[in-house]
Design a protein around this motif. Sequence first.
Motif, PDB file in Angstrom:
ATOM      1  N   ARG A  12       0.839  -1.213   0.000  1.00  0.00           N
ATOM      2  CA  ARG A  12       0.000   0.000   0.000  1.00  0.00           C
ATOM      3  C   ARG A  12       0.863   1.247   0.000  1.00  0.00           C
ATOM      4  O   ARG A  12       0.473   2.278  -0.582  1.00  0.00           O
ATOM      5  N   ALA A  13       2.028   1.194   0.633  1.00  0.00           N
ATOM      6  CA  ALA A  13       2.915   2.358   0.671  1.00  0.00           C
ATOM      7  C   ALA A  13       3.552   2.636  -0.678  1.00  0.00           C
ATOM      8  O   ALA A  13       3.918   3.774  -0.981  1.00  0.00           O
ATOM      9  N   GLU A  14       3.700   1.598  -1.501  1.00  0.00           N
ATOM     10  CA  GLU A  14       4.309   1.733  -2.833  1.00  0.00           C
ATOM     11  C   GLU A  14       3.322   1.219  -3.871  1.00  0.00           C
ATOM     12  O   GLU A  14       3.349   0.045  -4.260  1.00  0.00           O
ATOM     13  N   PRO A  15       2.427   2.074  -4.367  1.00  0.00           N
ATOM     14  CA  PRO A  15       1.396   1.618  -5.318  1.00  0.00           C
ATOM     15  C   PRO A  15       1.945   1.080  -6.631  1.00  0.00           C
ATOM     16  O   PRO A  15       1.219   0.423  -7.379  1.00  0.00           O
ATOM     17  N   SER A  16       3.239   1.310  -6.891  1.00  0.00           N
ATOM     18  CA  SER A  16       3.805   0.799  -8.144  1.00  0.00           C
ATOM     19  C   SER A  16       4.285  -0.647  -8.027  1.00  0.00           C
ATOM     20  O   SER A  16       4.630  -1.261  -9.048  1.00  0.00           O
ATOM     21  N   ILE A  17       4.306  -1.213  -6.827  1.00  0.00           N
ATOM     22  CA  ILE A  17       4.720  -2.612  -6.661  1.00  0.00           C
ATOM     23  C   ILE A  17       3.737  -3.523  -7.402  1.00  0.00           C
ATOM     24  O   ILE A  17       2.538  -3.511  -7.135  1.00  0.00           O
ATOM     25  N   ASP A  18       4.261  -4.299  -8.328  1.00  0.00           N
ATOM     26  CA  ASP A  18       3.397  -5.207  -9.106  1.00  0.00           C
ATOM     27  C   ASP A  18       3.963  -6.623  -9.168  1.00  0.00           C
ATOM     28  O   ASP A  18       3.521  -7.438  -9.979  1.00  0.00           O
ATOM     29  N   ALA A  19       4.953  -6.920  -8.313  1.00  0.00           N
ATOM     30  CA  ALA A  19       5.499  -8.275  -8.233  1.00  0.00           C
ATOM     31  C   ALA A  19       5.993  -8.517  -6.815  1.00  0.00           C
ATOM     32  O   ALA A  19       6.555  -7.618  -6.180  1.00  0.00           O
ATOM     33  N   VAL A  20       5.780  -9.725  -6.334  1.00  0.00           N
ATOM     34  CA  VAL A  20       6.236 -10.121  -5.000  1.00  0.00           C
ATOM     35  C   VAL A  20       7.027 -11.411  -5.143  1.00  0.00           C
ATOM     36  O   VAL A  20       6.600 -12.348  -5.823  1.00  0.00           O
ATOM     37  N   LEU A  21       8.195 -11.446  -4.499  1.00  0.00           N
ATOM     38  CA  LEU A  21       9.028 -12.644  -4.483  1.00  0.00           C
ATOM     39  C   LEU A  21       9.220 -13.086  -3.043  1.00  0.00           C
ATOM     40  O   LEU A  21       9.709 -12.318  -2.216  1.00  0.00           O
ATOM     41  N   THR A  22       8.808 -14.313  -2.736  1.00  0.00           N
ATOM     42  CA  THR A  22       8.965 -14.863  -1.392  1.00  0.00           C
ATOM     43  C   THR A  22       9.898 -16.074  -1.448  1.00  0.00           C
ATOM     44  O   THR A  22      10.136 -16.634  -2.510  1.00  0.00           O
ATOM     45  N   MET A  23      10.384 -16.475  -0.251  1.00  0.00           N
ATOM     46  CA  MET A  23      11.474 -17.446  -0.202  1.00  0.00           C
ATOM     47  C   MET A  23      11.098 -18.800   0.377  1.00  0.00           C
ATOM     48  O   MET A  23      11.925 -19.709   0.383  1.00  0.00           O
ATOM     49  N   ASN A  24       9.906 -18.942   0.897  1.00  0.00           N
ATOM     50  CA  ASN A  24       9.487 -20.260   1.378  1.00  0.00           C
ATOM     51  C   ASN A  24       7.968 -20.313   1.440  1.00  0.00           C
ATOM     52  O   ASN A  24       7.275 -19.317   1.170  1.00  0.00           O
ATOM     53  N   THR A  25       7.434 -21.477   1.808  1.00  0.00           N
ATOM     54  CA  THR A  25       5.990 -21.686   1.753  1.00  0.00           C
ATOM     55  C   THR A  25       5.241 -20.782   2.720  1.00  0.00           C
ATOM     56  O   THR A  25       4.171 -20.264   2.402  1.00  0.00           O
ATOM     57  N   ARG A  26       5.798 -20.592   3.914  1.00  0.00           N
ATOM     58  CA  ARG A  26       5.103 -19.774   4.903  1.00  0.00           C
ATOM     59  C   ARG A  26       4.974 -18.330   4.429  1.00  0.00           C
ATOM     60  O   ARG A  26       3.896 -17.730   4.503  1.00  0.00           O
ATOM     61  N   LEU A  27       6.068 -17.783   3.939  1.00  0.00           N
ATOM     62  CA  LEU A  27       6.004 -16.419   3.408  1.00  0.00           C
ATOM     63  C   LEU A  27       5.068 -16.353   2.208  1.00  0.00           C
ATOM     64  O   LEU A  27       4.343 -15.373   2.028  1.00  0.00           O
ATOM     65  N   MET A  28       5.094 -17.381   1.374  1.00  0.00           N
ATOM     66  CA  MET A  28       4.210 -17.429   0.215  1.00  0.00           C
ATOM     67  C   MET A  28       2.751 -17.319   0.638  1.00  0.00           C
ATOM     68  O   MET A  28       1.976 -16.536   0.062  1.00  0.00           O
ATOM     69  N   SER A  29       2.357 -18.089   1.645  1.00  0.00           N
ATOM     70  CA  SER A  29       0.958 -18.082   2.086  1.00  0.00           C
ATOM     71  C   SER A  29       0.561 -16.721   2.632  1.00  0.00           C
ATOM     72  O   SER A  29      -0.529 -16.211   2.346  1.00  0.00           O
ATOM     73  N   GLU A  30       1.450 -16.134   3.421  1.00  0.00           N
ATOM     74  CA  GLU A  30       1.159 -14.805   3.971  1.00  0.00           C
ATOM     75  C   GLU A  30       1.054 -13.769   2.857  1.00  0.00           C
ATOM     76  O   GLU A  30       0.179 -12.891   2.881  1.00  0.00           O
ATOM     77  N   ALA A  31       1.952 -13.874   1.880  1.00  0.00           N
ATOM     78  CA  ALA A  31       1.929 -12.916   0.779  1.00  0.00           C
ATOM     79  C   ALA A  31       0.679 -13.081  -0.076  1.00  0.00           C
ATOM     80  O   ALA A  31       0.082 -12.085  -0.520  1.00  0.00           O
ATOM     81  N   THR A  32       0.275 -14.303  -0.308  1.00  0.00           N
ATOM     82  CA  THR A  32      -0.937 -14.558  -1.096  1.00  0.00           C
ATOM     83  C   THR A  32      -2.152 -13.910  -0.436  1.00  0.00           C
ATOM     84  O   THR A  32      -2.971 -13.258  -1.112  1.00  0.00           O
TER      85      THR A  32
END
Length: 360
Positions: free
Chosen positions: A223-243
């Motif tokens: 939300r602080a950076e409206p131009s962010i259009d890609a997320v890269l996570t490093m494991n399953t737990r982070l993936m779930s939180e990011a999703t």
Amino acid sequence: MMIVEWFLSASGRSSGRWPLVLALAGVTAALIASACYEAARERLVLDDAAPISVAIIVHGTPEDPFWEEVRSGAEDAARTFDVNLFWRSTPDGSERVRLIDEAVQQGFDVIVVSLSDPDPVTEVVGDALLIGVTVYVINAGDAIGAELGVDSYFGQVETVAGLAVGDRLKEAGATHLLCVKHEQRNVALDTRCSRAGQRLDALTELFVDPDGPVGDRLEAAMRAEPSIDAVLTMNTRLMSEATDAIDRIRETDTRPIVHAVFELNDLVLDAIESGAVLFAVDQQPYLQGYLPVAYSRLTQYSHRTQGDELADALLQWIAGRGVLLGPGFVDEGNVDRVRAATQRSQALSSAGGQSTEETE
């Protein structure tokens, strides 16, 4: 017996001293241990050979799914090749130093380490090499391992992996990457983020405590950076939180956000199939555990392996070289095949039994 096919090609030189070899064995690697156990023992005449000892000391958090897969590979190889295996996974650098030093003092034949945060352990690894102990590096630290003069590396080159991820994200239309790291002073994670970001217009790096409010922090960053259009996570737990965080962003924001993850398991395959994750990076953790243990044994008894296809391949190509086990990519185009291969491998691995015990 089913032999894994090895697709080997020289890939020039990494930042270290060894030419790296690409071994694309995929998730079918479990077939080596489960289907070839009796045949390998018979051909290598291991029943009259004294066991060797291998200590694997790595930086992962205990019970982390990735490292449990590495451990599974190591234990399967130990059972197949009569290796006394000591395994310890701890993020505490000083504890790893102590364990490596104890393994040297106790006379382990081979020590396998990860060098994600090399500063705490480089001195003790260097000392082990000076007195002639065989040391392999897995998962992280190919360049620093080469500088130290370790005997081989099993894993992926993070510079290559990061750039490849950045290229794929750019092809998907991404311009601003939010790269999420969960371990401080981990050179592998730092390299993944910086190299992936090089391929895009902008990079925001975010460190999160995996035991803290990960989803809230990810949502706040997007939300602080409206131009962010890609997320890269490093494991399953982070993936779930990011999703989950991306889903909340989409409730009020129509911008497209693609998501990639550095891990591969059933949950990741589910996320790819549902469209929540664009692609996953596979670095074959099972083989990161299996290969150094198997190779330790085959090297010691190389005179017994003449004519064994797998053994000859390992001895010929691994000596003094690194074995690249990634990056491999799983997306909507091959997720069904990967799922089927994973299920076959899991079934065969389970049928192989769990007789190997950890040496304390």
